[in-house]
Design a protein around this motif. Structure first.
Motif, short mmCIF file in Angstrom:
data_model
loop_
_atom_site.label_atom_id
_atom_site.label_comp_id
_atom_site.label_asym_id
_atom_site.label_seq_id
_atom_site.Cartn_x
_atom_site.Cartn_y
_atom_site.Cartn_z
N PRO A 1 5.82 -4.40 -5.02
CA PRO A 1 5.93 -3.02 -4.54
C PRO A 1 4.91 -2.07 -5.15
N LEU A 2 4.42 -2.39 -6.34
CA LEU A 2 3.50 -1.52 -7.06
C LEU A 2 2.36 -2.35 -7.63
N PRO A 3 1.23 -1.73 -7.91
CA PRO A 3 0.16 -2.47 -8.58
C PRO A 3 0.66 -3.07 -9.90
N ARG A 4 0.27 -4.30 -10.17
CA ARG A 4 0.56 -5.00 -11.43
C ARG A 4 2.02 -5.40 -11.58
N THR A 5 2.82 -5.30 -10.53
CA THR A 5 4.24 -5.62 -10.64
C THR A 5 4.68 -6.66 -9.61
N ARG B 1 0.82 -1.21 0.00
CA ARG B 1 0.00 0.00 0.00
C ARG B 1 0.85 1.26 0.00
N ALA B 2 2.18 1.11 -0.07
CA ALA B 2 3.08 2.26 0.13
C ALA B 2 2.82 3.40 -0.85
N VAL B 3 2.38 3.08 -2.06
CA VAL B 3 2.19 4.13 -3.07
C VAL B 3 0.82 4.79 -2.97
N PHE B 4 -0.03 4.28 -2.08
CA PHE B 4 -1.37 4.84 -1.94
C PHE B 4 -1.48 5.66 -0.65
N PRO B 5 -2.21 6.75 -0.67
CA PRO B 5 -2.41 7.52 0.56
C PRO B 5 -3.27 6.73 1.55
N ASP B 6 -3.08 6.99 2.83
CA ASP B 6 -3.82 6.27 3.87
C ASP B 6 -5.33 6.48 3.73
N SER B 7 -5.70 7.60 3.16
CA SER B 7 -7.13 7.91 3.04
C SER B 7 -7.83 7.10 1.95
N MET B 8 -7.06 6.48 1.05
CA MET B 8 -7.67 5.72 -0.05
C MET B 8 -8.15 4.37 0.46
#
Length: 390
Positions: A354-358, A62-69
């Motif tokens: 680490p990232l979506p789709r990767t 979830r590191a690339v997404f804000p906590d609010s998402m």
């Protein structure tokens, strides 16, 4: 036999140790059936919509997404066109897997190489909104000549193509070119339980024309798969036969099963039998193991059949969401009735999303070969792998 004992002890430690967390499969999340996330009920191949959303919301960091998402928002952005809804009758997909490896680093026979292992494009069609009748296809690009096949260098070929029919909630039919129904479909096609150095056909080029009946119930499932050989295999090496695999759920997140396969071509006859287990130790954590016997008969010769053995164990220790330590132990012996080489391989590394789709992998492997009365230098390999799916 000593090496096999070590492997069995290792399996036991993984199963009873509460400190070991592993997840090479989704059974740790409670998804014990592959059909939940894949169009193919035995796993592998393209992900369905639910599988894409699960990958984004439970596996990926979830590191690339804000906590609010919210997780629901992340899952809704996992489609081929991100948030744009695709027509109900069509689902495309793209997969790439590349590997950089260094064999025997700093040695006199050091090898450095980049390999494009997978370049697939999925086109999946549905003939009703409930997807009771589907056509699943995968095209792949080859940048090298595939040995003993008609697949030419720099060509695009139809890797798999099959019709899937849902007769009921408990019975699915498949017909076309697809992977055979045997063992655990781990992604590493060089692993001993995929028989990479044989013509039995369980590796990345092992798809075969055939039909499959998949019976699936809450606590058990079984698949029966007569097959007739790949359309790309040269005729004298085309394996034809039948494979059967099944699993029983002993209790939640713990399944045991077995597989058998009998096939032959003009040159070779194969008989395979294996047992397997999948266990979820906690949420998102699990361990897989498979072991069995392999008998190869070379037709047209006076050679006796070779009865060999294999064992494969893979664990994944979760560090945090999206990052895991991957450990694999493999053992194989070509002929357990006679003096023959015994191979053992240990692999330790990082598996990250680490990232979506990767997906990213980095590992160190140590290979040992034991011969009666002789020793062989260990082999070492450093590997880095990148996987992108869309």
């Amino acid at each position: 036999m000593r090496q096999l004992l070590n492997i069995l002890i290792f399996i036991g430690v993984l199963i009873v140790s509460k400190q070991s967390v592993a997840y090479p499969d989704f059974i740790g999340y409670g998804y014990s059936s592959c059909i939940t996330c894949h169009y193919n009920g035995l796993g592998g191949g393209a992900l369905n919509d639910y599988g894409r959303a699960l990958f984004a919301t439970e596996i990926t960091s979830r590191a690339v997404f804000p906590d609010s998402m919210e997780e629901e928002t992340i899952g809704n952005a996992s489609g081929f066109l991100v948030t744009q809804q695709m027509p109900w009758f069509f689902r495309p997909g793209i997969k790439y897997r590349g590997l950089y490896f260094q064999q025997n680093p700093n040695g006199s026979n050091e090898v450095n190489k980049w390999v494009n292992m997978q370049r697939d494009f999925n086109l999946n069609f549905f003939f009703d909104k409930k997807q009771n009748v589907s056509l699943i296809t995968t095209a792949s690009y080859a940048d090298f000549d595939v040995p003993e096949t008609t697949i030419d260098k720099w060509s695009i070929y139809a890797k798999e193509f099959y019709v899937r029919i849902k007769q009921s909630n408990n019975l699915w039919w498949y017909a076309g070119q697809m992977d055979k129904a045997y063992g655990i479909r781990n992604v590493d096609h060089t692993a001993v339980n995929r028989f990479p150095a044989s013509d039995v056909g369980l590796n990345q080029y092992g798809q075969s024309l055939g039909v499959m009946a998949h019976f699936t119930y809450p606590v058990w499932d079984i698949a029966v798969n007569p097959f007739f050989g790949s359309v790309y295999t040269v005729s004298e090496k085309r394996q034809q036969g039948v494979a059967v695999t099944g699993e029983y759920q002993v209790y939640e997140k713990f399944k045991v099963g077995g597989s058998v396969l009998a096939s032959e071509s003009d040159q070779t006859r194969w008989r395979l039998a294996g047992v397997m287990t999948r266990m979820g130790l906690s949420k998102g954590t699990s361990v897989l193991a498979e072991a069995g016997l392999k008998e190869q008969t070379r037709k047209g010769t006076n050679l006796d059949p070779q009865l060999g053995s294999y064992a494969w164990v893979q664990s994944m220790v979760a560090i945090t969401r999206g990052y895991n330590v991957l450990t694999t132990i493999e053992h194989s012996k070509d002929d357990i009735q006679k003096s023959s080489s015994e191979n053992l391989k240990y692999t330790f590394g990082l598996l990250a999303f680490p990232l979506p789709r990767t997906e990213f992998r980095a590992s160190l492997s140590n290979g040992k070969t034991n011969l009666d009365g002789a020793g062989v230098d260990d082999s070492w390999a450093l590997q880095t792998q990148v996987h992108v799916s869309y």
